[in-house]
Motif scaffolding. Structure first.
Motif, PDB file in Angstrom:
ATOM      1  N   LYS A   1       0.827  -1.207   0.000  1.00 54.96           N
ATOM      2  CA  LYS A   1       0.000   0.000   0.000  1.00 54.96           C
ATOM      3  C   LYS A   1       0.862   1.258   0.000  1.00 54.96           C
ATOM      4  CE  LYS A   1      -3.994  -2.069   2.353  1.00 54.96           C
ATOM      5  NZ  LYS A   1      -4.794  -2.097   3.611  1.00 54.96           N
ATOM      6  N   LYS A   2       1.926   1.241   0.794  1.00 56.47           N
ATOM      7  CA  LYS A   2       2.830   2.385   0.832  1.00 56.47           C
ATOM      8  C   LYS A   2       3.549   2.556  -0.504  1.00 56.47           C
ATOM      9  CE  LYS A   2       2.081   3.570   5.097  1.00 56.47           C
ATOM     10  NZ  LYS A   2       1.362   4.827   5.428  1.00 56.47           N
ATOM     11  N   ALA A   3       3.945   1.444  -1.109  1.00 55.19           N
ATOM     12  CA  ALA A   3       4.653   1.499  -2.390  1.00 55.19           C
ATOM     13  C   ALA A   3       3.749   2.016  -3.500  1.00 55.19           C
ATOM     14  CB  ALA A   3       5.184   0.111  -2.751  1.00 55.19           C
ATOM     15  N   GLU A   4       2.450   1.683  -3.408  1.00 54.89           N
ATOM     16  CA  GLU A   4       1.506   2.142  -4.429  1.00 54.89           C
ATOM     17  C   GLU A   4       1.435   3.661  -4.471  1.00 54.89           C
ATOM     18  OE1 GLU A   4      -3.108   1.260  -5.842  1.00 54.89           O
ATOM     19  OE2 GLU A   4      -2.354   0.478  -3.945  1.00 54.89           O
ATOM     20  N   LYS A   5       1.499   4.287  -3.315  1.00 52.31           N
ATOM     21  CA  LYS A   5       1.440   5.744  -3.243  1.00 52.31           C
ATOM     22  C   LYS A   5       2.702   6.391  -3.813  1.00 52.31           C
ATOM     23  CE  LYS A   5      -1.594   5.863   0.810  1.00 52.31           C
ATOM     24  NZ  LYS A   5      -1.755   6.326   2.215  1.00 52.31           N
ATOM     25  N   ARG A   6       3.797   5.627  -3.854  1.00 51.21           N
ATOM     26  CA  ARG A   6       5.070   6.161  -4.353  1.00 51.21           C
ATOM     27  C   ARG A   6       5.391   5.661  -5.748  1.00 51.21           C
ATOM     28  NH1 ARG A   6       6.083  10.392  -1.607  1.00 51.21           N
ATOM     29  NH2 ARG A   6       8.237  10.260  -2.356  1.00 51.21           N
ATOM     30  N   GLY A   7       4.434   4.939  -6.367  1.00 53.91           N
ATOM     31  CA  GLY A   7       4.657   4.449  -7.724  1.00 53.91           C
ATOM     32  C   GLY A   7       5.608   3.269  -7.809  1.00 53.91           C
ATOM     33  N   SER A   8       5.798   2.557  -6.693  1.00 56.21           N
ATOM     34  CA  SER A   8       6.742   1.436  -6.671  1.00 56.21           C
ATOM     35  C   SER A   8       6.060   0.097  -6.432  1.00 56.21           C
ATOM     36  CB  SER A   8       7.795   1.666  -5.577  1.00 56.21           C
ATOM     37  OG  SER A   8       8.497   2.867  -5.781  1.00 56.21           O
ATOM     38  N   ALA A   9       4.737   0.072  -6.471  1.00 55.69           N
ATOM     39  CA  ALA A   9       3.998  -1.152  -6.141  1.00 55.69           C
ATOM     40  C   ALA A   9       4.280  -2.278  -7.128  1.00 55.69           C
ATOM     41  CB  ALA A   9       2.506  -0.854  -6.078  1.00 55.69           C
ATOM     42  N   ALA A  10       4.355  -1.956  -8.427  1.00 53.74           N
ATOM     43  CA  ALA A  10       4.573  -2.991  -9.440  1.00 53.74           C
ATOM     44  C   ALA A  10       5.910  -3.689  -9.225  1.00 53.74           C
ATOM     45  CB  ALA A  10       4.511  -2.386 -10.836  1.00 53.74           C
ATOM     46  N   LYS A  11       6.948  -2.905  -8.966  1.00 46.37           N
ATOM     47  CA  LYS A  11       8.277  -3.481  -8.753  1.00 46.37           C
ATOM     48  C   LYS A  11       8.313  -4.302  -7.467  1.00 46.37           C
ATOM     49  CE  LYS A  11      12.643  -4.162  -9.432  1.00 46.37           C
ATOM     50  NZ  LYS A  11      13.096  -5.067 -10.505  1.00 46.37           N
TER      51      LYS A  11
ATOM     52  N   ASP B   1       6.294 -11.568  -5.280  1.00 43.49           N
ATOM     53  CA  ASP B   1       5.613 -12.695  -5.915  1.00 43.49           C
ATOM     54  C   ASP B   1       6.517 -13.492  -6.846  1.00 43.49           C
ATOM     55  OD1 ASP B   1       3.310 -11.861  -4.620  1.00 43.49           O
ATOM     56  OD2 ASP B   1       2.658 -10.605  -6.299  1.00 43.49           O
ATOM     57  N   GLY B   2       7.785 -13.096  -6.937  1.00 41.81           N
ATOM     58  CA  GLY B   2       8.712 -13.797  -7.809  1.00 41.81           C
ATOM     59  C   GLY B   2       9.123 -15.145  -7.245  1.00 41.81           C
ATOM     60  N   PRO B   3       9.873 -15.921  -8.033  1.00 44.73           N
ATOM     61  CA  PRO B   3      10.282 -17.265  -7.584  1.00 44.73           C
ATOM     62  C   PRO B   3      11.321 -17.240  -6.464  1.00 44.73           C
ATOM     63  CG  PRO B   3      11.330 -16.709  -9.674  1.00 44.73           C
ATOM     64  CD  PRO B   3      10.345 -15.609  -9.395  1.00 44.73           C
ATOM     65  N   GLY B   4      12.102 -16.175  -6.382  1.00 51.04           N
ATOM     66  CA  GLY B   4      13.133 -16.089  -5.355  1.00 51.04           C
ATOM     67  C   GLY B   4      12.562 -15.716  -4.003  1.00 51.04           C
ATOM     68  N   HIS B   5      13.129 -16.270  -2.955  1.00 52.84           N
ATOM     69  CA  HIS B   5      12.647 -15.970  -1.608  1.00 52.84           C
ATOM     70  C   HIS B   5      13.089 -14.568  -1.183  1.00 52.84           C
ATOM     71  CE1 HIS B   5      11.668 -20.260  -0.021  1.00 52.84           C
ATOM     72  NE2 HIS B   5      11.312 -20.096  -1.280  1.00 52.84           N
ATOM     73  N   VAL B   6      12.240 -13.937  -0.379  1.00 53.85           N
ATOM     74  CA  VAL B   6      12.500 -12.583   0.111  1.00 53.85           C
ATOM     75  C   VAL B   6      12.703 -12.629   1.618  1.00 53.85           C
ATOM     76  CG1 VAL B   6      11.575 -10.247   0.353  1.00 53.85           C
ATOM     77  CG2 VAL B   6      11.131 -11.550  -1.739  1.00 53.85           C
ATOM     78  N   GLY B   7      13.778 -12.023   2.078  1.00 52.02           N
ATOM     79  CA  GLY B   7      14.065 -11.974   3.504  1.00 52.02           C
ATOM     80  C   GLY B   7      13.741 -10.599   4.069  1.00 52.02           C
ATOM     81  N   LEU B   8      12.934 -10.577   5.129  1.00 55.99           N
ATOM     82  CA  LEU B   8      12.638  -9.340   5.834  1.00 55.99           C
ATOM     83  C   LEU B   8      13.744  -9.121   6.855  1.00 55.99           C
ATOM     84  CD1 LEU B   8      10.732  -6.963   6.515  1.00 55.99           C
ATOM     85  CD2 LEU B   8       9.586  -8.484   8.134  1.00 55.99           C
ATOM     86  N   LEU B   9      14.591  -8.141   6.602  1.00 57.97           N
ATOM     87  CA  LEU B   9      15.737  -7.865   7.458  1.00 57.97           C
ATOM     88  C   LEU B   9      15.295  -6.927   8.574  1.00 57.97           C
ATOM     89  CD1 LEU B   9      18.735  -8.724   7.333  1.00 57.97           C
ATOM     90  CD2 LEU B   9      19.200  -6.568   6.147  1.00 57.97           C
TER      91      LEU B   9
END
Length: 288
Positions: free
Chosen positions: A132-142, A148-156
């Motif tokens: 939601k925050k990224a959508e307001k900054r135009g970064s939601a798609a990225k 949602d990509g195949p690679g795992h994402v780590g929340l640091l």
């Protein structure tokens, strides 16, 4: 500074570097003079030994307090108790920093797999919040592509109390990467493609003149954590956002300042290929 220790305080076969003492400024947060007649800028320097430990159940409340600070005014939007439980459930990943003889951690760093824990409430909350925050900054798609990509994402997750020096971050991050390599070798889900970090910021706000008209001035952004300035150099994706619940008047506003400092956050996404160079940069820039 001592090597990292496990739950039973036995040494792990991992050395964070040579033992050393870290000088900390022992100052009042208010900045007021401690004694009448003393110089206003006088500081008392104390030598403090600190050690690195694996996360422990005894760290629950201290870690929750630090996470409340990390998520700022929007902290109530997240199930922080469940988030700490998730951190403690993977007690061989991440580090806490404690002063000698003190049970409470004064800093911690760890990472959570946003794919493996996608069904956990705190991870769902954080993912939806960031989108939601990224959508307001135009970064939601990225950001969606990364999530949602195949690679795992780590929340640091990295936080520390006031006066804990940024020099502790480089050894903690180096230890974390080593722990992740060992975990992956054991078949555990810690092979991250991207790391997401929420960096605390302060933004200078515009002031209004006597007639209520805002004066135009350059906007100044400053990181609350010194290390994040260097981490940003390696971020492939980033965006700023404000708190949803923030209703505070900007700090530091007084008769001598036309502007104040409003807290905000910057989301930094780092690809795993950048981690070795990032750690080297931190070790160089924030040398003990």
């Amino acid at each position: 500074m001592s090597r990292k220790r496990t739950h039973d305080n036995s040494d792990k076969e991992m050395d964070s570097g040579e033992d050393s003492n870290q000088e900390l400024d022992n100052e009042e947060e208010s900045g007021a003079d401690s004694d009448a007649g003393s110089e206003p800028d006088e500081k008392e320097i104390v030598d403090v030994d600190f050690e690195f430990f694996d996360p422990k159940p005894i760290d629950f409340h201290a870690m929750k307090r630090m996470l409340m600070s990390a998520f700022g005014d929007d902290a109530e939007d997240f199930s922080l108790s469940a988030l700490v439980d998730l951190i403690l459930s993977q007690n061989t990943i991440g580090s806490t920093v404690k002063f000698e003889g003190d049970d409470d951690p004064y800093a911690f760093l760890t990472v959570l797999n946003m794919h493996a824990h996608a069904d956990k409430e705190p991870i769902r909350q954080i993912k939806d919040y960031l989108l939601k925050k990224a959508e307001k900054r135009g970064s939601a798609a990225k950001l969606s592509e990364i999530f949602d990509g195949p690679g795992h994402v780590g929340l640091l997750l990295s936080e520390r109390v006031v006066n804990m020096p940024p020099q502790v971050v480089a050894p903690m991050l180096k230890m974390l990467v080593e722990e992740l390599e060992w975990a992956v070798a054991d078949g555990e889900p810690y092979d991250f493609e991207h790391y997401v970090l929420l960096a605390p910021m302060y933004r200078e706000t515009e002031a209004a003149d006597d007639e209520g008209v805002k004066r135009t001035a350059p906007v100044i952004d400053a990181y609350a954590h010194a290390e994040d300035e260097f981490i940003e150099e390696f971020a492939g994706t980033k965006f700023d956002y404000k708190f949803s619940r923030s209703k505070r008047v900007a700090e530091s506003r007084n008769s001598f300042a036309d502007t104040g400092l409003a807290p905000s956050r910057r989301c930094l996404v780092i690809h795993r290929s950048k981690m070795p160079a990032l750690i080297a940069r931190l070790e160089s820039a924030l040398a003990m």
